[in-house]
Design a protein around this motif. Structure first.
Motif, PDB file in Angstrom:
ATOM      1  N   ARG A 182       0.852  -1.204   0.000  1.00  0.00           N
ATOM      2  CA  ARG A 182       0.000   0.000   0.000  1.00  0.00           C
ATOM      3  C   ARG A 182       0.885   1.250   0.000  1.00  0.00           C
ATOM      4  NH1 ARG A 182      -3.284  -3.656  -0.752  1.00  0.00           N
ATOM      5  NH2 ARG A 182      -5.205  -3.942   0.408  1.00  0.00           N
ATOM      6  N   GLY A 183       1.957   1.197  -0.782  1.00  0.00           N
ATOM      7  CA  GLY A 183       2.929   2.275  -0.797  1.00  0.00           C
ATOM      8  C   GLY A 183       2.690   3.339  -1.844  1.00  0.00           C
ATOM      9  N   HIS A 184       1.695   3.145  -2.714  1.00  0.00           N
ATOM     10  CA  HIS A 184       1.402   4.164  -3.716  1.00  0.00           C
ATOM     11  C   HIS A 184       0.713   5.348  -3.046  1.00  0.00           C
ATOM     12  CE1 HIS A 184       2.658   1.751  -7.103  1.00  0.00           C
ATOM     13  NE2 HIS A 184       1.977   0.737  -6.606  1.00  0.00           N
ATOM     14  N   VAL A 185       0.680   6.460  -3.732  1.00  0.00           N
ATOM     15  CA  VAL A 185       0.080   7.672  -3.172  1.00  0.00           C
ATOM     16  C   VAL A 185      -1.359   7.368  -2.763  1.00  0.00           C
ATOM     17  CG1 VAL A 185      -0.612  10.041  -3.679  1.00  0.00           C
ATOM     18  CG2 VAL A 185       1.548   9.163  -4.551  1.00  0.00           C
ATOM     19  N   ASN A 186      -1.685   7.746  -1.548  1.00  0.00           N
ATOM     20  CA  ASN A 186      -2.988   7.419  -0.994  1.00  0.00           C
ATOM     21  C   ASN A 186      -3.459   8.591  -0.143  1.00  0.00           C
ATOM     22  OD1 ASN A 186      -5.225   5.940  -0.277  1.00  0.00           O
ATOM     23  ND2 ASN A 186      -4.173   4.757   1.303  1.00  0.00           N
ATOM     24  N   VAL A 187      -4.666   9.038  -0.387  1.00  0.00           N
ATOM     25  CA  VAL A 187      -5.257  10.102   0.416  1.00  0.00           C
ATOM     26  C   VAL A 187      -6.386   9.465   1.221  1.00  0.00           C
ATOM     27  CG1 VAL A 187      -6.426  12.330   0.373  1.00  0.00           C
ATOM     28  CG2 VAL A 187      -4.667  11.819  -1.328  1.00  0.00           C
ATOM     29  N   ASP A 188      -6.214   9.423   2.549  1.00  0.00           N
ATOM     30  CA  ASP A 188      -7.143   8.705   3.422  1.00  0.00           C
ATOM     31  C   ASP A 188      -8.277   9.562   3.973  1.00  0.00           C
ATOM     32  OD1 ASP A 188      -5.140   6.926   3.050  1.00  0.00           O
ATOM     33  OD2 ASP A 188      -4.787   6.508   5.148  1.00  0.00           O
ATOM     34  N   LEU A 189      -8.253  10.842   3.722  1.00  0.00           N
ATOM     35  CA  LEU A 189      -9.200  11.744   4.365  1.00  0.00           C
ATOM     36  C   LEU A 189     -10.642  11.352   4.095  1.00  0.00           C
ATOM     37  CD1 LEU A 189      -9.387  14.232   6.118  1.00  0.00           C
ATOM     38  CD2 LEU A 189      -9.402  15.628   4.047  1.00  0.00           C
ATOM     39  N   VAL A 190     -10.993  11.124   2.845  1.00  0.00           N
ATOM     40  CA  VAL A 190     -12.383  10.771   2.507  1.00  0.00           C
ATOM     41  C   VAL A 190     -12.748   9.396   3.073  1.00  0.00           C
ATOM     42  CG1 VAL A 190     -14.003  10.348   0.613  1.00  0.00           C
ATOM     43  CG2 VAL A 190     -12.434  12.302   0.502  1.00  0.00           C
ATOM     44  N   PRO A 191     -11.951   8.341   2.832  1.00  0.00           N
ATOM     45  CA  PRO A 191     -12.325   7.044   3.404  1.00  0.00           C
ATOM     46  C   PRO A 191     -12.450   7.051   4.931  1.00  0.00           C
ATOM     47  CG  PRO A 191     -10.588   6.760   1.787  1.00  0.00           C
ATOM     48  CD  PRO A 191     -10.769   8.229   1.981  1.00  0.00           C
ATOM     49  N   MET A 192     -11.598   7.827   5.605  1.00  0.00           N
ATOM     50  CA  MET A 192     -11.669   7.871   7.064  1.00  0.00           C
ATOM     51  C   MET A 192     -12.950   8.549   7.538  1.00  0.00           C
ATOM     52  SD  MET A 192      -7.704   8.721   8.001  1.00  0.00           S
ATOM     53  CE  MET A 192      -7.985   8.933   9.745  1.00  0.00           C
ATOM     54  N   ALA A 193     -13.474   9.468   6.748  1.00  0.00           N
ATOM     55  CA  ALA A 193     -14.684  10.198   7.131  1.00  0.00           C
ATOM     56  C   ALA A 193     -15.959   9.425   6.832  1.00  0.00           C
ATOM     57  CB  ALA A 193     -14.720  11.547   6.418  1.00  0.00           C
ATOM     58  N   LEU A 194     -15.853   8.404   5.980  1.00  0.00           N
ATOM     59  CA  LEU A 194     -17.051   7.659   5.582  1.00  0.00           C
ATOM     60  C   LEU A 194     -17.373   6.530   6.554  1.00  0.00           C
ATOM     61  CD1 LEU A 194     -16.416   7.291   1.743  1.00  0.00           C
ATOM     62  CD2 LEU A 194     -18.109   8.760   2.853  1.00  0.00           C
ATOM     63  N   PRO A 195     -18.652   6.181   6.646  1.00  0.00           N
ATOM     64  CA  PRO A 195     -19.000   4.968   7.398  1.00  0.00           C
ATOM     65  C   PRO A 195     -18.548   3.736   6.614  1.00  0.00           C
ATOM     66  CG  PRO A 195     -20.952   5.903   6.361  1.00  0.00           C
ATOM     67  CD  PRO A 195     -19.836   6.866   6.128  1.00  0.00           C
TER      68      PRO A 195
END
Length: 182
Positions: free
Chosen positions: A83-96
């Protein structure tokens, strides 16, 4: 520094396809690391020949470029397993959980479509180089199908790893975006 709950390599479960593809991806990581080390030695050789011996170099610069492109392409599936490619977690973390699952499927399918397209066109470029016997215009003049070969191989194996990730997501072996509940 605190560790994120989703960081790290997903643990392979019982699915033989997922385990097999992750094993292939791990081998790709070793190959990519080896290509990088070889490029390092070729660079050192080039520096020694140029500055210590005062000779000109013919093949070293081009070889290092091809080796590093090969390392980047062959290393793609291994980086995906980490899972080393560029990843933006903000949206997934905010979702149920349900929204995260839907988003994971959309992102995974879109990524598979784009990488499949790149793999297809890179195969076409490789095939043209092979069929038309293209050679580098440099003094060294290697046949270009050899360095171009890493493109369809690397992106094809990356596509295979993405499909294994999709299977792991579908059977519940991997959580959406690797984020465990709780």
């Amino acid at each position: 520094m605190s560790r994120l709950p989703h960081a790290g390599l997903p643990m392979p479960g019982g699915n033989p396809f997922v385990r097999g593809v992750r094993a292939i991806s791990t081998v790709c990581g070793w190959v990519a690391a080896s290509l990088t080390v070889i490029a390092l030695f070729v660079t050192c050789h080039m520096i020694f020949v140029r500055y210590a011996l005062g000779h000109s170099t013919i093949w070293q610069t081009e070889a290092v470029i091809y080796l590093m492109i090969g390392a980047a392409c062959i290393g793609l599936p291994y980086v995906q397993t980490l899972r080393g490619h560029v990843n933006v977690d903000l949206v997934p973390m905010a979702l149920p959980r349900r929204g995260r699952l839907v988003l994971a499927w959309v992102v995974q399918l879109a990524t598979i479509a784009v990488i499949a397209l790149i793999a297809w066109y890179s195969w076409e470029v490789w095939h043209q180089a092979w069929d038309r016997n293209w050679k580098s215009p440099s003094v060294w003049g290697p046949r270009l199908w050899i360095p171009y070969m890493v493109l369809p191989i690397g992106f094809g194996l990356f596509l295979l790893q993405l499909l294994a990730d999709l299977v792991a997501l579908a059977i519940g072996e991997d959580a959406p975006f690797g984020m465990k509940e709780g």
